[in-house]
Design a protein around this motif. Structure first.
Motif, mmCIF file in Angstrom:
data_model
loop_
_atom_site.group_PDB
_atom_site.id
_atom_site.type_symbol
_atom_site.label_atom_id
_atom_site.label_comp_id
_atom_site.label_asym_id
_atom_site.label_seq_id
_atom_site.Cartn_x
_atom_site.Cartn_y
_atom_site.Cartn_z
ATOM 1 N N LEU A 155 0.354 -16.884 12.735
ATOM 2 C CA LEU A 155 0.205 -17.927 11.728
ATOM 3 C C LEU A 155 -1.235 -18.218 11.326
ATOM 4 O O LEU A 155 -1.459 -18.863 10.311
ATOM 5 C CB LEU A 155 0.866 -19.224 12.214
ATOM 6 N N HIS A 156 -2.197 -17.775 12.110
ATOM 7 C CA HIS A 156 -3.571 -18.153 11.788
ATOM 8 C C HIS A 156 -4.381 -16.996 11.228
ATOM 9 O O HIS A 156 -4.041 -15.848 11.413
ATOM 10 C CB HIS A 156 -4.248 -18.757 13.019
ATOM 11 N N GLY A 157 -5.443 -17.360 10.548
ATOM 12 C CA GLY A 157 -6.314 -16.334 9.973
ATOM 13 C C GLY A 157 -5.780 -15.858 8.636
ATOM 14 O O GLY A 157 -4.774 -16.345 8.127
ATOM 15 N N ARG B 139 1.764 -14.060 2.603
ATOM 16 C CA ARG B 139 1.730 -15.510 2.432
ATOM 17 C C ARG B 139 3.105 -16.040 2.064
ATOM 18 O O ARG B 139 3.412 -17.218 2.264
ATOM 19 C CB ARG B 139 0.708 -15.902 1.357
ATOM 20 N N LEU B 140 3.959 -15.171 1.488
ATOM 21 C CA LEU B 140 5.305 -15.597 1.118
ATOM 22 C C LEU B 140 6.306 -15.436 2.257
ATOM 23 O O LEU B 140 7.414 -15.947 2.201
ATOM 24 C CB LEU B 140 5.807 -14.778 -0.083
ATOM 25 N N ALA B 141 5.935 -14.678 3.288
ATOM 26 C CA ALA B 141 6.905 -14.311 4.338
ATOM 27 C C ALA B 141 7.266 -15.516 5.210
ATOM 28 O O ALA B 141 6.452 -16.420 5.393
ATOM 29 C CB ALA B 141 6.327 -13.195 5.201
ATOM 30 N N LYS B 336 8.075 -3.866 3.998
ATOM 31 C CA LYS B 336 7.880 -4.400 2.651
ATOM 32 C C LYS B 336 8.469 -5.800 2.517
ATOM 33 O O LYS B 336 8.120 -6.553 1.635
ATOM 34 C CB LYS B 336 8.532 -3.488 1.605
ATOM 35 N N THR B 337 9.409 -6.122 3.406
ATOM 36 C CA THR B 337 10.031 -7.438 3.336
ATOM 37 C C THR B 337 9.103 -8.493 3.923
ATOM 38 O O THR B 337 8.984 -9.593 3.388
ATOM 39 C CB THR B 337 11.353 -7.438 4.136
ATOM 40 N N MET B 338 8.469 -8.130 5.047
ATOM 41 C CA MET B 338 7.619 -9.103 5.735
ATOM 42 C C MET B 338 6.149 -8.758 5.487
ATOM 43 O O MET B 338 5.473 -9.420 4.728
ATOM 44 C CB MET B 338 7.911 -9.077 7.238
ATOM 45 N N SER B 339 5.673 -7.727 6.166
ATOM 46 C CA SER B 339 4.273 -7.355 6.090
ATOM 47 C C SER B 339 4.112 -6.045 6.867
ATOM 48 O O SER B 339 4.906 -5.767 7.768
ATOM 49 C CB SER B 339 3.429 -8.466 6.722
ATOM 50 N N PRO B 459 -1.890 15.965 -6.224
ATOM 51 C CA PRO B 459 -2.247 17.264 -6.823
ATOM 52 C C PRO B 459 -2.993 17.061 -8.147
ATOM 53 O O PRO B 459 -2.924 15.994 -8.755
ATOM 54 C CB PRO B 459 -0.888 17.940 -7.018
ATOM 55 N N SER B 460 -3.668 18.123 -8.598
ATOM 56 C CA SER B 460 -4.662 17.987 -9.666
ATOM 57 C C SER B 460 -4.165 17.345 -10.971
ATOM 58 O O SER B 460 -4.915 16.587 -11.581
ATOM 59 C CB SER B 460 -5.319 19.341 -9.947
ATOM 60 N N PRO B 461 -2.907 17.576 -11.413
ATOM 61 C CA PRO B 461 -2.535 16.900 -12.669
ATOM 62 C C PRO B 461 -2.607 15.380 -12.541
ATOM 63 O O PRO B 461 -2.660 14.675 -13.547
ATOM 64 C CB PRO B 461 -1.085 17.334 -12.900
ATOM 65 N N TYR B 462 -2.592 14.897 -11.304
ATOM 66 C CA TYR B 462 -2.588 13.458 -11.082
ATOM 67 C C TYR B 462 -3.904 12.971 -10.475
ATOM 68 O O TYR B 462 -3.951 11.922 -9.847
ATOM 69 C CB TYR B 462 -1.422 13.077 -10.164
ATOM 70 N N ALA B 463 -4.954 13.758 -10.695
ATOM 71 C CA ALA B 463 -6.227 13.443 -10.040
ATOM 72 C C ALA B 463 -6.738 12.058 -10.438
ATOM 73 O O ALA B 463 -7.369 11.374 -9.639
ATOM 74 C CB ALA B 463 -7.264 14.501 -10.360
ATOM 75 N N ASN B 464 -6.467 11.639 -11.671
ATOM 76 C CA ASN B 464 -6.983 10.340 -12.103
ATOM 77 C C ASN B 464 -5.904 9.242 -12.122
ATOM 78 O O ASN B 464 -6.029 8.254 -12.829
ATOM 79 C CB ASN B 464 -7.662 10.445 -13.466
ATOM 80 N N TYR B 465 -4.839 9.472 -11.329
ATOM 81 C CA TYR B 465 -3.786 8.468 -11.194
ATOM 82 C C TYR B 465 -4.015 7.672 -9.919
ATOM 83 O O TYR B 465 -4.518 8.192 -8.927
ATOM 84 C CB TYR B 465 -2.410 9.133 -11.078
ATOM 85 N N VAL B 466 -3.581 6.449 -9.964
ATOM 86 C CA VAL B 466 -3.660 5.645 -8.752
ATOM 87 C C VAL B 466 -2.551 4.596 -8.812
ATOM 88 O O VAL B 466 -2.128 4.171 -9.890
ATOM 89 C CB VAL B 466 -5.071 5.017 -8.621
ATOM 90 N N ARG B 467 -2.038 4.239 -7.656
ATOM 91 C CA ARG B 467 -1.080 3.132 -7.599
ATOM 92 C C ARG B 467 -1.867 1.837 -7.511
ATOM 93 O O ARG B 467 -2.780 1.707 -6.696
ATOM 94 C CB ARG B 467 -0.184 3.265 -6.363
ATOM 95 N N LEU B 468 -1.524 0.902 -8.389
ATOM 96 C CA LEU B 468 -2.171 -0.411 -8.343
ATOM 97 C C LEU B 468 -1.117 -1.425 -7.909
ATOM 98 O O LEU B 468 -0.214 -1.770 -8.678
ATOM 99 C CB LEU B 468 -2.743 -0.775 -9.715
ATOM 100 N N GLY B 469 -1.241 -1.869 -6.676
ATOM 101 C CA GLY B 469 -0.259 -2.805 -6.132
ATOM 102 C C GLY B 469 -0.505 -4.215 -6.650
ATOM 103 O O GLY B 469 -1.623 -4.718 -6.580
ATOM 104 N N PHE B 470 0.539 -4.823 -7.167
ATOM 105 C CA PHE B 470 0.397 -6.169 -7.744
ATOM 106 C C PHE B 470 1.042 -7.240 -6.875
ATOM 107 O O PHE B 470 0.806 -8.426 -7.059
ATOM 108 C CB PHE B 470 1.036 -6.215 -9.139
ATOM 109 N N ALA B 471 1.862 -6.843 -5.895
ATOM 110 C CA ALA B 471 2.703 -7.831 -5.218
ATOM 111 C C ALA B 471 1.918 -8.726 -4.261
ATOM 112 O O ALA B 471 2.272 -9.881 -4.062
ATOM 113 C CB ALA B 471 3.838 -7.127 -4.468
ATOM 114 N N SER B 472 0.844 -8.189 -3.690
ATOM 115 C CA SER B 472 0.147 -8.947 -2.648
ATOM 116 C C SER B 472 -0.864 -9.951 -3.212
ATOM 117 O O SER B 472 -1.499 -10.668 -2.450
ATOM 118 C CB SER B 472 -0.549 -7.988 -1.683
#
Lengths: 489, 489
Positions: A155-157, B139-141, B336-339, B459-472
């Protein structure tokens, strides 16, 4: 089709699954199996509701589900159809399919090998009394303190950092605390980088076997010994060489002869309290073992599963502390300190080996339980674990003495044993007139657990030996337990 | 010898180790190294105390320690000697030995292979802001509820049973709750015996790879895909066949051609929210995949790592629910449900396969964390997890929408993406004018984590791709994060 559908779709209204999901699942099964072909026009929701004797809304929900999932298509004003882009599938017999759909699968559709070495019963003790394999008494463990420390970790931090991914090698706090603790109490010379936090001794053995053994490698281990280690070496494809154990531990002269005959890659040894016999490896044998490791290049895996529980003035220091050549992998555990359910142990070794083991551990379970690891670190830092150890060593010594007296006085002529200098069990030979299987079965009916030898499966000279764990029972329970055995003999 | 000993023994009085233990360790090292030979008569405690400028009691303690350990022998009235039964050992240079003794070991004395596939950086995020790989917001868990449930598991009931060894397949309560939960919400048809509790999806993949793959087996997996799965297949010695992914998931026609060319043993698929692209496998492809599995006999490993987080009306049901031939191994996770720090996931499959995987798991870490498993079972039974899921799906949907608006409005021409239907990240292509390495390094200096692509190594066709996580991140944090990127581009 009306008749068929009413047979095929038989939702269970008292089932746990909502009826609309049951209908959707069944329809999906019929589409998948080819019973309902792409382009097939479904009954209207009203018709189907009538057939199934459910509310129309329920069928609408089921269709909506399948529309959303792309199994069905809706052509406005014209009805609902099985989606066209589904591939042609061959119909399969309806009844068989119907049965299968509702039953959990028993058998895999693919073949796989089940290695014989993994096929061994698992122990679970639920009786009121227990002379077990040598487990601690969780009633003595500082559970209240642990619970508070765990809560504080949870819970902390900053939760994103604290509850996120961490180091695969274990929480740094715990590695630092353990390094100090092991250096101070066991004469080891560790930095935190020499320590990997694992989920018990078994994981240390697993990681070392997977990383450092190749199929066909020779592994020497003591006989009698611990089956859990043997299972791991066999899983790695190693060939086992058994080394006899006497009153002073592993026979290292025998080991030397083995080394002359074939290249030994690893030697597994429980040097402090040999498992199962509880004897200690004598200092001269320790020195020779280290020398042999350097000469023949084998790894020593030193399993020190219950180091802290020793009842003489001072325990022997681990081999690992005298290892200057980097041949020893050492491991210990909090399983015996707290309780078996706490899957926290540690592995000590040269930094490069530890790093490598951590990289394998990453793809097994990524990391340990950070909250629990940090909670244990807190209890080490605040001295709670150390106080607990002092208290429980006193209690276990008293229990050992009382138990050995009971064995001597209540079961004369029936058992032979040496009073162990440490550990949590007495290595006991029952007289040949005693049938261990029968004894264990009868004891179980009197709410006393006693091994019948089937899990450990010691080699034949030790067929009537069993470890009798005294640590997990208080003095009264020990008396009750021995009296039950006396009655049954 | 007086001079020598005063050089050899130099206890550090301000060190963490008690001085008597330092002296005992050093003497042991000298005996082991052969500097002090068997039968050698030691200085009296008084003499040695004078030389070392320590209290005589300290030396007595050190000698007692070594006497107890058998390194020394005491002949009454005649002094203290190095024990006779020690073997002859060759002396080694003193200074080198002295240094080595005090240093933690860096390098192993034995050789071992470090497979290249295990050599990959590990992610640890400690910046204030983070557009991560798609992690939840702890923080939502329901941490308070979890903490209470954990405490109750720890402190209540019979501790010997509750905190003892349990089932290797996981706590039965959790298996029962999960079976109901998965059947009700995902259309699976499980009994508790079909479920194995694991420590996250990675352990499910590890167990399946170790048990069902042999070196040389072919494993098909999507490209781009998840490196964590690939690492596991490589560790098992499998050969990887990459299958392209388009907007409707894995190209199953391509897979069929592969199957014609060589025997495929396993197909790894993230069917619901493909990793990393977030697309769903289209229903017709699902059917074909199952048909191919039956025809060619391959195992489908269905990794459903974030099933619950879907923002359309209904998520697609897993392939596993339609598997009637026992070809699918399915897994999901509470990570993914908790942390991420909660290492609890589950694996679903035919009973015999699950039993076999549990028998392997036994020799890896014996069992999961029973207290945590039971605590999660309680939160499932009382509906806490379900309420948490409903709440967080609402929050994440809002975050997704806000984040996609921000990307569109703040970074026009710099990024291309599809709004994902589910999951916790946007699969984002940065314009070729953007150097991801530089961007990530600069963002890090502004306290924003952003992948530079090095861990995932697409792999190279995706060299400039990245996942940007928005949930946290909350809405303000998302705004801050996108503004930092805008400033840096």
């Amino acid at each position: 089709m009306m008749n068929v559908l009413s047979t095929l779709l038989a939702p269970d209204k008292s089932g746990k699954l909502p009826v609309y999901i049951q209908i959707a699942n069944d329809l999906m099964g019929l589409i998948r199996s080819g019973t309902l072909q792409p382009g097939y026009r479904l009954l209207s929701t009203r018709q189907l509701a009538l057939i199934l004797k459910v509310h129309r809304r329920t069928v609408v929900q089921a269709y909506d589900e399948l529309l959303a999932q792309g199994w069905l298509e809706s052509h406005t004003g014209n009805g609902t159809f099985v989606a066209k882009h589904l591939p042609e599938v061959r119909p399969v017999p309806i009844k068989q399919e119907g049965n299968k759909l509702t039953n959990p699968l028993k058998k895999a559709g693919f073949a796989f090998d089940k290695p014989a070495h993994l096929d061994r019963p698992v122990l679970k003790t639920t009786t009121r009394l227990h002379l077990d394999d040598g487990f601690p008494d969780p009633r003595l463990a500082p559970l209240e303190e642990l619970s508070r420390a765990y809560r504080s970790q949870l819970l902390h931090g900053n939760p994103y950092v604290r509850l996120g991914y961490g180091d695969t090698g274990g929480a740094n706090w715990l590695r630092r605390e353990l390094s100090t603790y092991l250096n101070e109490t066991r004469g080891l010379k560790t930095a935190p980088e020499n320590i990997l936090i694992v989920r018990g001794v078994i994981m240390a053995i697993y990681l070392a076997s997977s990383s450092f053994l190749k199929p066909g490698d020779y592994v020497a281990l003591d006989s009698p010994g611990w089956f859990g280690a043997a299972m791991n070496f066999q899983q790695a494809g190693a060939r086992l060489c058994e080394v006899p154990v006497d009153a002073h531990g592993m026979d290292v002269d025998f080991l030397e002869e083995l080394c002359e005959k074939q290249p030994i890659r690893m030697v597994y040894v429980t040097s402090h309290h040999h498992y199962p016999t509880t004897v200690a490896l004598r200092p001269d044998r320790r020195i020779k073992l280290l020398k042999l490791a350097e000469k023949y290049g084998f790894i020593i895996f030193e399993d020190d599963y219950d180091y802290d529980f020793h009842y003489l003035s001072k325990p022997l220091l681990p081999l690992a502390g005298a290892d200057q050549a980097g041949m020893v992998l050492y491991c210990g555990s909090f399983t015996k300190t707290m309780s078996p359910a706490f899957r926290i142990g540690y592995m000590v070794g040269p930094e490069d080996a530890i790093q490598h083991l951590a990289s394998l551990r990453r793809i097994i379970d990524r990391q340990g339980d950070r909250m629990l690891e940090n909670a244990i670190a807190e209890l080490l830092q605040t001295g709670v674990i150390q106080r607990h150890l002092r208290k429980s060593v006193r209690a276990y010594k008293q229990r050992r003495d009382h138990f050995c007296e009971l064995l001597k006085n209540e079961l004369p002529g029936k058992v032979r044993f040496q009073v162990p200098d440490g550990g949590m069990a007495v290595w006991t030979e029952f007289d040949e007139s005693v049938n261990l299987q029968t004894l264990a079965a009868n004891a179980s009916r009197r709410e006393l657990y006693l091994s019948n030898g089937s899990v450990a499966a010691y080699p034949s000279p030790y067929a009537n030996y069993v470890r009798l764990g005294f640590a997990s029972s208080d003095l009264n329970e020990l008396e009750e337990s021995v009296k039950i055995i006396r009655d049954l003999l």
